[in-house]
Design a protein around this motif. Structure first.
Motif, PDB file in Angstrom:
ATOM      1  N   UNK A 205      52.123  30.406  42.762  1.00 36.66           N
ATOM      2  CA  UNK A 205      51.295  31.334  43.533  1.00 36.66           C
ATOM      3  C   UNK A 205      52.016  31.706  44.818  1.00 36.66           C
ATOM      4  N   UNK A 206      52.112  33.001  45.095  1.00 40.98           N
ATOM      5  CA  UNK A 206      52.642  33.511  46.366  1.00 40.98           C
ATOM      6  C   UNK A 206      51.552  34.343  47.018  1.00 40.98           C
ATOM      7  N   UNK A 207      51.163  33.982  48.220  1.00 40.29           N
ATOM      8  CA  UNK A 207      50.046  34.677  48.862  1.00 40.29           C
ATOM      9  C   UNK A 207      50.294  34.857  50.352  1.00 40.29           C
ATOM     10  N   UNK A 208      49.665  35.878  50.880  1.00 48.56           N
ATOM     11  CA  UNK A 208      49.652  36.142  52.318  1.00 48.56           C
ATOM     12  C   UNK A 208      48.277  36.735  52.617  1.00 48.56           C
ATOM     13  N   UNK A 209      47.411  35.950  53.242  1.00 51.96           N
ATOM     14  CA  UNK A 209      46.023  36.376  53.421  1.00 51.96           C
ATOM     15  C   UNK A 209      45.478  35.899  54.759  1.00 51.96           C
ATOM     16  N   UNK A 210      44.465  36.609  55.246  1.00 46.53           N
ATOM     17  CA  UNK A 210      43.785  36.200  56.475  1.00 46.53           C
ATOM     18  C   UNK A 210      42.343  36.665  56.432  1.00 46.53           C
ATOM     19  N   UNK A 211      41.460  35.892  57.061  1.00 43.97           N
ATOM     20  CA  UNK A 211      40.050  36.242  57.175  1.00 43.97           C
ATOM     21  C   UNK A 211      39.603  35.963  58.606  1.00 43.97           C
ATOM     22  N   UNK A 212      39.147  37.001  59.287  1.00 45.71           N
ATOM     23  CA  UNK A 212      38.504  36.858  60.593  1.00 45.71           C
ATOM     24  C   UNK A 212      36.991  36.885  60.382  1.00 45.71           C
ATOM     25  N   UNK A 213      36.295  35.882  60.893  1.00 46.83           N
ATOM     26  CA  UNK A 213      34.839  35.842  60.802  1.00 46.83           C
ATOM     27  C   UNK A 213      34.261  35.644  62.196  1.00 46.83           C
ATOM     28  N   UNK A 214      33.505  36.634  62.652  1.00 46.33           N
ATOM     29  CA  UNK A 214      32.920  36.594  63.995  1.00 46.33           C
ATOM     30  C   UNK A 214      31.410  36.463  63.860  1.00 46.33           C
ATOM     31  N   UNK A 215      30.952  35.234  63.795  1.00 43.82           N
ATOM     32  CA  UNK A 215      29.538  34.938  63.618  1.00 43.82           C
ATOM     33  C   UNK A 215      29.219  33.696  64.434  1.00 43.82           C
ATOM     34  N   UNK A 216      28.369  33.849  65.405  1.00 41.98           N
ATOM     35  CA  UNK A 216      28.109  32.761  66.345  1.00 41.98           C
ATOM     36  C   UNK A 216      27.517  31.553  65.626  1.00 41.98           C
TER      37      UNK A 216
END
Length: 448
Positions: A205-216
């Motif tokens: 598996x080769x991956x490049x990922x990101x997740x920004x979550x802005x929830x207090x």
């Protein structure tokens, strides 16, 4: 799989385009703040303007099938891979832009027409490459899969808007809506690279990922891959609360009625130019390109074995997050998220021999990066008497075509309207339209 479930239930609620040229349609100011109303109004709380529209190039019938009288997903063996792939686009898009008007009102004062609007809004967009359906459907065929380009973003907020429009010259009318935004939460997910080299006994598996979550109050749930001895993000948890951010936006509009062409009217508007600044943002990422091998999934040709092909393939699908192993970097501070803007450009022609009939051409463009779309809508609009107006229209654009209509009753003291920008005839049992583009709008208001 969670993203796929989101895409299937996504609903797009754009301001009702079928009402753009209809006389005395109460909420024209939401599509162009330069428009005014002939009378003051106060909306029925929470019922003044309900507008729900599904918009995209991925419909429910592309992934839900009827096999022997039973409703099933595309994963059913009775659905062939060729049939599924033939129904899909190279990049499949769908989204939700919901607006619920909690309180609304409009009145004439200060040399023009003024509006106050309090609403709850949510904007969700998902795009799914065709290859991810192929990967989930076909199973291990000793081949490579490239499912790069999967993206999703979401934003939810409350909006308080104040609008004013006025005549600038005998030919020009201008308007603006100023908006104060209270942010509830926001997410941006980007699976920029995802390549899987699949074999019977090992996976690369080769991956490049990101997740920004802005929830207090949110935190990432963690799990451990026993084969890589590495913790990865498997979901979210926490005591969610709001608000988590604040922002501002503006709508701008203009209407031009040339004296030398009294039957023509030209209009233009730009909506939702603004942003929300989130105070808390959690980041999960692969920290650039990441490559690893795993033999977590092994297949047995014996259908009765615990690691039979069917059982292992289901387990693999349910554990896709383990294949990407995003790390939680914790809270990374504040983050600014831009709203998705919309432009409306219209021209209308009033029939000289019967001025109760007006023809209009409207171009609406959604400026949303990878989720952008545009369409053109040709309409005929009639106002045969003081208490009734209506319109019919046909549209064609980057996400397909449709047929729309609006009927609008505006008698003394009361307004009721019903419309569909994209008419649908059939729905699933859950009430979700089967077409990729469909809508319904209705509202009740008091006029004075």
């Amino acid at each position: 799989m969670a993203l796929m479930a989101l895409s299937m239930t996504a609903v797009w609620a754009q301001d009702n385009q079928s009402g753009y040229f209809v006389e005395d349609y109460t909420y024209r100011f939401l599509m162009n703040p330069a428009f005014d109303n002939s009378r003051n109004f106060v909306a029925m709380p929470a019922l003044g303007n309900i507008n729900v529209e599904m918009k995209g190039n991925l419909s429910l019938t592309d992934v839900i099938y009827n096999i022997d009288g039973h409703t099933t997903t595309f994963l059913n063996p009775g659905v062939s891979s060729s049939e599924l792939m033939g129904n899909l686009k190279d990049m499949n898009k769908t989204g939700v832009n919901m607006r619920v008007n909690v309180l609304s009102g409009g009145f004439k004062a200060w040399g023009g027409y003024n509006t106050v609007n309090v609403s709850a809004r949510a904007d969700v967009n998902v795009r799914l490459p065709k290859s991810i359906f192929s990967f989930l459907k076909e199973g291990v065929t000793n081949r490579n899969y490239d499912i790069s380009g999967l993206k999703a973003d979401a934003i939810s907020y409350a909006e308080i808007a104040f609008g004013h429009s006025r005549v600038l010259t005998p030919e020009i009318r201008l308007g603006a809506n100023l908006k104060f935004l209270v942010g509830i939460g926001g997410v941006e997910a980007d699976l920029a690279t995802a390549r899987l080299d699949l074999g019977r006994d090992s996976w690369r598996v080769t991956s490049n990922a990101s997740i920004h979550t802005s929830l207090k109050g949110m935190r990432y749930k963690m799990d451990r891959n026993n084969h890589t001895d590495h913790e990865y993000v498997s979901g979210i948890d926490g005591d969610f609360s709001a608000p988590n951010g604040y922002g501002a936006a503006i709508d701008l509009g203009a209407v031009y009625k040339p004296k030398k062409m009294p039957d023509w009217e030209f209009s233009i508007a730009v909506l939702d130019l603004g942003f929300i600044s989130w105070s808390e943002d959690m980041l999960a990422t692969t920290n650039g390109d990441k490559t690893f091998n795993t033999d977590a999934f092994t297949f047995n040709t014996d259908d009765d074995a615990s690691n039979s092909f069917s059982n292992e393939w289901k387990r693999m699908r349910d554990n896709l997050t383990a294949l990407y192993e995003l790390e939680s970097t914790g809270e990374v501070g504040s983050r600014t998220q831009m709203l998705n803007a919309t432009t409306n450009v219209g021209v209308s022609y009033t029939l000289p021999v019967w001025r109760k009939l007006k023809f209009g051409l409207l171009n609406t463009t959604r400026i949303a990066g990878d989720y952008s779309w545009t369409d053109f809508r040709l309409s005929a609009n009639v106002a045969p008497c003081e208490v009734f107006s209506a319109g019919i229209n046909g549209s064609l654009g980057s996400l397909g075509g449709g047929f729309g209509w609006l009927v609008n009753l505006h008698c003394t003291g009361f307004n009721l309207f019903l419309a569909q920008d994209n008419t649908f005839a059939k729905t699933a049992k859950q009430g979700i339209p089967l077409q990729s583009n469909s809508s319904v709008s209705l509202g009740m208001n008091f006029l004075f």
